[in-house]
Design an enzyme around this catalytic site. Structure first.
Site, PDB file in Angstrom:
ATOM      1  N   CYS A   2      41.748  10.846  55.976  1.00  0.00           N
ATOM      2  CA  CYS A   2      40.837  10.386  57.021  1.00  0.00           C
ATOM      3  C   CYS A   2      39.476  10.218  56.377  1.00  0.00           C
ATOM      4  O   CYS A   2      38.839  11.205  55.999  1.00  0.00           O
ATOM      5  CB  CYS A   2      40.765  11.382  58.174  1.00  0.00           C
ATOM      6  SG  CYS A   2      39.599  10.890  59.473  1.00  0.00           S
ATOM      7  N   GLU A 105      42.097   3.514  59.559  1.00  0.00           N
ATOM      8  CA  GLU A 105      42.902   3.512  58.347  1.00  0.00           C
ATOM      9  C   GLU A 105      43.121   2.066  57.932  1.00  0.00           C
ATOM     10  O   GLU A 105      43.128   1.159  58.780  1.00  0.00           O
ATOM     11  CB  GLU A 105      44.233   4.236  58.584  1.00  0.00           C
ATOM     12  CG  GLU A 105      44.999   4.561  57.310  1.00  0.00           C
ATOM     13  CD  GLU A 105      44.149   5.347  56.307  1.00  0.00           C
ATOM     14  OE1 GLU A 105      43.623   4.706  55.360  1.00  0.00           O
ATOM     15  OE2 GLU A 105      43.989   6.560  56.487  1.00  0.00           O
TER      16      GLU A 105
END
Length: 245
Positions: A2, A105
């Protein structure tokens, strides 16, 4: 992993009530939170009482010589967090919640001539704010504030089936308030902690292709959440993208 996330929810009062954040804590709309930024978190006192505060994203262990090490510790792997020297002490009593409403992402596009990756914004299916499972630390090295520099890391786990085509890892999103309370509680037995560090279920996860604005870590504006142009959207549109998975 992340490496970027959002807290774009405009209803600050709802956020404060949901996570017990005081009025004195600055809570701003953020569309592109990046490593090194101050982030909204819930930690606990020595007595285990929850408290809202701002932490710098990128954990700096108390023994680190240079604050720059934090940029290498924005994430901690759930599988090894209890073993790594940088994280194992924090896992005992310095667990925290990191407040968010989505994360980004990037999906490789091997079929495209361009080497650019396609960004996705990933949220709960209901769009509600949530908490990442995190750890925090206090650093008192040269250049730290008098009361120490307080930093954090986001724990990651293997991606759920809905996201594996984008990336093989995802941040741990605690699914409900009971899980959040258990993560913060100093009394939660250590053997039970790994049970909390799992992927959000597929049916609670949503994904949407977004435009290229978010790819600039210095850019923090509403257009980070714009839909991907039709020619870039793998499913030809935001709603269609969700319907495929």
């Amino acid at each position: 992993m992340c490496g970027r996330y959002s807290l774009a929810t405009p209803a600050q009062n709802d956020l404060r009530g949901r996570f017990g954040l005081s009025e004195s804590l600055e809570v701003r709309q953020r569309f592109n939170v990046a490593p090194g930024d101050d982030v909204v978190a819930v930690t606990t006192s020595k007595e285990g009482e929850p408290r809202g505060e701002l932490l710098r994203w990128g954990l700096v262990p108390f023994w680190a010589r240079d604050v720059k090490v934090g940029y290498k510790m924005i994430n901690a792997r759930s599988e090894t967090v209890a073993e790594k020297p940088a994280f194992r002490d924090a896992l005992k009593t310095r667990r925290c919640l990191i407040v968010a409403d989505g994360f980004y992402e990037w999906q490789p596009r091997p079929d495209r001539a361009s080497r650019k990756k396609q960004p996705f914004h990933i949220t709960r299916a209901d769009g509600a704010p949530f908490a990442f499972a995190g750890l925090w630390a206090s650093w008192h090295g040269d250049g730290a504030p008098e009361d120490g520099l307080r930093t954090c890391t986001i724990i990651t786990t293997a991606a759920n089936a809905k996201l594996t085509d984008i990336h093989d890892r995802m941040p741990v999103i605690l699914p409900d308030q009971a899980a959040e309370e258990a993560w913060l509680d100093h009394a939660t037995p250590a053997p039970l902690l790994p049970e909390l560090l799992v992927a959000l279920p597929d049916d609670l996860t949503a994904r949407r292709a977004v435009g290229p604005a978010v790819s600039d870590a210095r850019h923090d504006a509403p257009d980070c959440l714009d839909d991907a142009p039709p020619e870039d959207d793998p499913a030809g549109g935001g709603d269609a993208a969700l319907s495929l998975f």
